[in-house]
Write a protein that holds these residues in place. Structure first.
Motif, PDB file in Angstrom:
ATOM      1  N   PHE A 153       0.839  -1.203   0.000  1.00 42.26           N
ATOM      2  CA  PHE A 153       0.000   0.000   0.000  1.00 42.26           C
ATOM      3  C   PHE A 153       0.876   1.256   0.000  1.00 42.26           C
ATOM      4  O   PHE A 153       0.649   2.189  -0.775  1.00 42.26           O
ATOM      5  CB  PHE A 153      -0.920  -0.013   1.216  1.00 42.26           C
ATOM      6  N   GLN A 154       1.902   1.242   0.833  1.00 40.95           N
ATOM      7  CA  GLN A 154       2.777   2.406   0.921  1.00 40.95           C
ATOM      8  C   GLN A 154       3.559   2.592  -0.376  1.00 40.95           C
ATOM      9  O   GLN A 154       3.742   3.717  -0.859  1.00 40.95           O
ATOM     10  CB  GLN A 154       3.734   2.235   2.097  1.00 40.95           C
ATOM     11  N   MET A 155       4.033   1.454  -0.976  1.00 45.56           N
ATOM     12  CA  MET A 155       4.769   1.543  -2.224  1.00 45.56           C
ATOM     13  C   MET A 155       3.887   2.098  -3.335  1.00 45.56           C
ATOM     14  O   MET A 155       4.326   2.937  -4.143  1.00 45.56           O
ATOM     15  CB  MET A 155       5.289   0.155  -2.615  1.00 45.56           C
ATOM     16  N   ALA A 156       2.641   1.677  -3.385  1.00 44.14           N
ATOM     17  CA  ALA A 156       1.718   2.190  -4.382  1.00 44.14           C
ATOM     18  C   ALA A 156       1.490   3.686  -4.199  1.00 44.14           C
ATOM     19  O   ALA A 156       1.420   4.443  -5.190  1.00 44.14           O
ATOM     20  CB  ALA A 156       0.390   1.427  -4.296  1.00 44.14           C
ATOM     21  N   GLN A 157       1.397   4.123  -2.940  1.00 47.35           N
ATOM     22  CA  GLN A 157       1.199   5.537  -2.664  1.00 47.35           C
ATOM     23  C   GLN A 157       2.379   6.368  -3.173  1.00 47.35           C
ATOM     24  O   GLN A 157       2.209   7.420  -3.796  1.00 47.35           O
ATOM     25  CB  GLN A 157       1.020   5.737  -1.164  1.00 47.35           C
ATOM     26  N   GLU A 158       3.602   5.884  -2.951  1.00 41.63           N
ATOM     27  CA  GLU A 158       4.796   6.602  -3.391  1.00 41.63           C
ATOM     28  C   GLU A 158       4.850   6.687  -4.913  1.00 41.63           C
ATOM     29  O   GLU A 158       5.210   7.732  -5.481  1.00 41.63           O
ATOM     30  CB  GLU A 158       6.040   5.902  -2.855  1.00 41.63           C
ATOM     31  N   ILE A 159       4.518   5.604  -5.584  1.00 43.82           N
ATOM     32  CA  ILE A 159       4.568   5.600  -7.054  1.00 43.82           C
ATOM     33  C   ILE A 159       3.521   6.535  -7.627  1.00 43.82           C
ATOM     34  O   ILE A 159       3.787   7.304  -8.571  1.00 43.82           O
ATOM     35  CB  ILE A 159       4.381   4.164  -7.573  1.00 43.82           C
TER      36      ILE A 159
END
Length: 559
Positions: free
Chosen positions: A409-415
């Motif tokens: 979830f956090q990685m998707a937010q950063e991308i």
């Protein structure tokens, strides 16, 4: 067996009866003959006493139907005979009994009548005055006696045959009954005749041997079936006539046949020219290899004859699906051609601009513009090379990254935050929903995969569209999806969308840029991460790409 025993008992009974009758008749015949000789001797002695005391006239009073009495002179002349005229009778001096009586005082003889089929017994006694008194009597032979008793004998024989048949039938059934009740499945547990013990013991040993052999054969057959059933290659074992002895499921699937039976001719499964010629050639004893197209598959067909002591016994056909190999070869050629083309385009542009600048054909105010074009093409070239390197690393497994816990979830937010400026240029809204899901994996690879999916969702979306990323995790699976509202992907292109340099709309792809390797990197990266990748899309209705991990399979590998 019952019939044989019945027939044997009946034949023995009748034979014993006939032999017994013959023996009895023989004994009786001999006994009657001896008795007759004794009676003739006594009668001769009684008559001799009467003739010597009374005279020859006493003979005249003898009955005509009694024993035959003859009085003979010492010279052989017949003096009296109660059965014939003595004057007409021939001289008896040469008769054995007469000669014995003259010499010894008495004589005995037996003569067979050829005409009457009877035997005549003679007894002669010499009187005191020298005359010979002879008494004789006839006795029927055995055949005559049998003829006299033929009817009662036949009746008795019939009765004995009937009784023997009845008893033989009962005895035969009684004898065979224990044999019919034998349990040959358990021969050592039968209560039968003692004479059957060696036979039953031998059967028991043979059964154990056969059962062991059947177990071994069944085990070998099951092992062979297990091996061939899980073979990816198609296997067919044929006899000398081309009939199926054994086959596996893979072979039937390659031929496009749902079912087959042992003994069926293999040419009934496929009648194509190449297949038929290969079968005919191998049955003639020749090794044969060829490539054959079967139901959309490219298969290598290897046919080997089977020999036993120099004689042809059959053949073995092996079908190897080489479709993927040929497809990979085709992809390799396409990849080489595409890389060459993709590299050639920016290099040609760079070379052209540099040549113009070198020859001084560019105005001073246009140098910056030409330099920007050279820089852009160089960046495009660098991006292409980097993408090729990434795919090669993923193919070879040479990724220099360590595994770590990654919050999807956090990685998707950063991308999405990184791509937001690009999305805002086209009025595309970015949305993220779902749960925080943590996976133990190589973070840079996952970042590259998700970035390419989100970047494509923005590039191929319509103006004012939406890109939605969703993260979901439960005890069974972890799933992340990227959905757009763009042009969608036609069904005919969906199977090839992950191939290298494959573009659905090449003209549109040139407009939006890209190397054509993005989704290929996504596929190889997902495989490296142990994720399943999928696509759901309809033309004009957008596309949804998703990654899925099976938590039950991967939980053992996590620290």
């Amino acid at each position: 067996m019952t019939r044989k025993i019945f027939r044997s008992i009946l034949i023995v009974s009748i034979s014993v009866f006939l032999i017994g009758v013959a023996c009895i008749l023989g004994i009786l015949y001999q006994s009657f003959g001896g008795q007759l000789e004794k009676e003739l001797k006594k009668e001769a002695e009684y008559l001799a006493v009467a003739v010597e005391n009374v005279g020859q006239d006493v003979l005249k009073d003898l009955p005509d139907k009694g024993e035959r009495v003859t009085l003979v002179d010492p010279d052989g002349s017949v003096l009296y005979d109660n059965y014939a005229d003595e004057s007409a009778m021939e001289n008896h001096g040469d008769r054995d009994e007469i000669k014995d009586a003259v010499e010894n005082g008495y004589g005995e003889a037996t003569r067979q009548s050829k005409t009457m089929g009877k035997k005549t017994v003679y007894y002669a006694l010499r009187l005191n005055d020298g005359h010979i008194l002879r008494v004789s009597s006839t006795q029927d032979n055995v055949i005559s006696i049998i003829q006299d008793f033929i009817r009662p004998l036949i009746v008795i024989l019939i009765l004995i045959a009937v009784m023997s048949g009845i008893f033989a039938s009962k005895i035969a059934k009684k004898i065979v009954k224990p044999l019919n009740q034998l349990d040959l499945e358990k021969p050592d547990q039968n209560d039968a005749y003692d004479e059957m013990a060696p036979f039953l013991t031998k059967i028991s040993k043979q059964q154990h041997t056969i059962q062991n052999q059947l177990k071994d054969a069944k085990r070998q057959q099951e092992e062979f079936a297990l091996i061939t059933r899980h073979m990816g290659e198609g296997l067919f074992v044929l006899d000398i006539h081309g009939n199926l002895l054994s086959f596996n499921k893979s072979g039937l699937e390659m031929l496009g046949v749902s079912n087959a039976e042992a003994g069926q001719n293999i040419l009934e499964l496929n009648r194509s020219k190449v297949f038929r010629e290969t079968v005919e050639d191998v049955l003639e004893g020749n090794h044969h290899e060829t490539i054959i197209e079967l139901n959309g598959l490219s298969c290598q067909m290897i046919a080997n004859p089977v020999f036993d002591e120099g004689k042809k016994k059959g053949a073995v056909l092996l079908l190897i699906d080489s479709t993927e190999k040929m497809q990979l070869e085709q992809l390799r050629r396409e990849f080489t051609a595409n890389v060459s083309h993709e590299l050639k385009t920016p290099l040609t542009s760079i070379s052209g601009f540099a040549e113009i600048m070198r020859d001084g054909m560019v105005k001073q105010e246009d140098i910056k513009k030409f330099a920007d074009r050279i820089f852009q093409e160089a960046q495009r070239l660098i991006t292409l090379v980097n993408d090729v390197i990434k795919i090669s690393q993923l193919d070879e497994g040479g990724i220099p990254y360590q595994k770590e816990d990654v919050d999807l979830f956090q990685m998707a937010q950063e991308i999405l935050d990184h791509l937001r400026p690009e999305a805002e240029k086209n009025g595309i809204k970015l949305r993220l929903n779902g749960d925080h899901a943590v996976r133990y994996m190589e973070k840079p690879i996952f970042e590259e995969v998700l970035y390419n999916l989100c970047d494509n969702a923005i590039r191929y979306n319509r103006k004012g569209g939406i890109v939605s990323v969703r993260v979901r995790q439960d005890e069974n699976e972890t799933r992340i999806s990227v959905k757009d509202t763009g042009i969608g992907i036609p069904m005919v292109h969906q199977k090839r969308i992950f191939q290298r340099f494959y573009r659905v709309d090449k003209s549109h792809s040139k407009e939006i840029g890209g190397t054509g390797l993005g989704l290929s990197i996504v596929k190889h990266g997902a495989n490296y991460l142990g994720a399943e990748i999928g696509l759901e899309s309809m033309t004009g209705d957008g596309s949804t790409f998703w990654l899925r991990w099976d938590n039950k399979k991967t939980e053992k590998t996590q620290p």
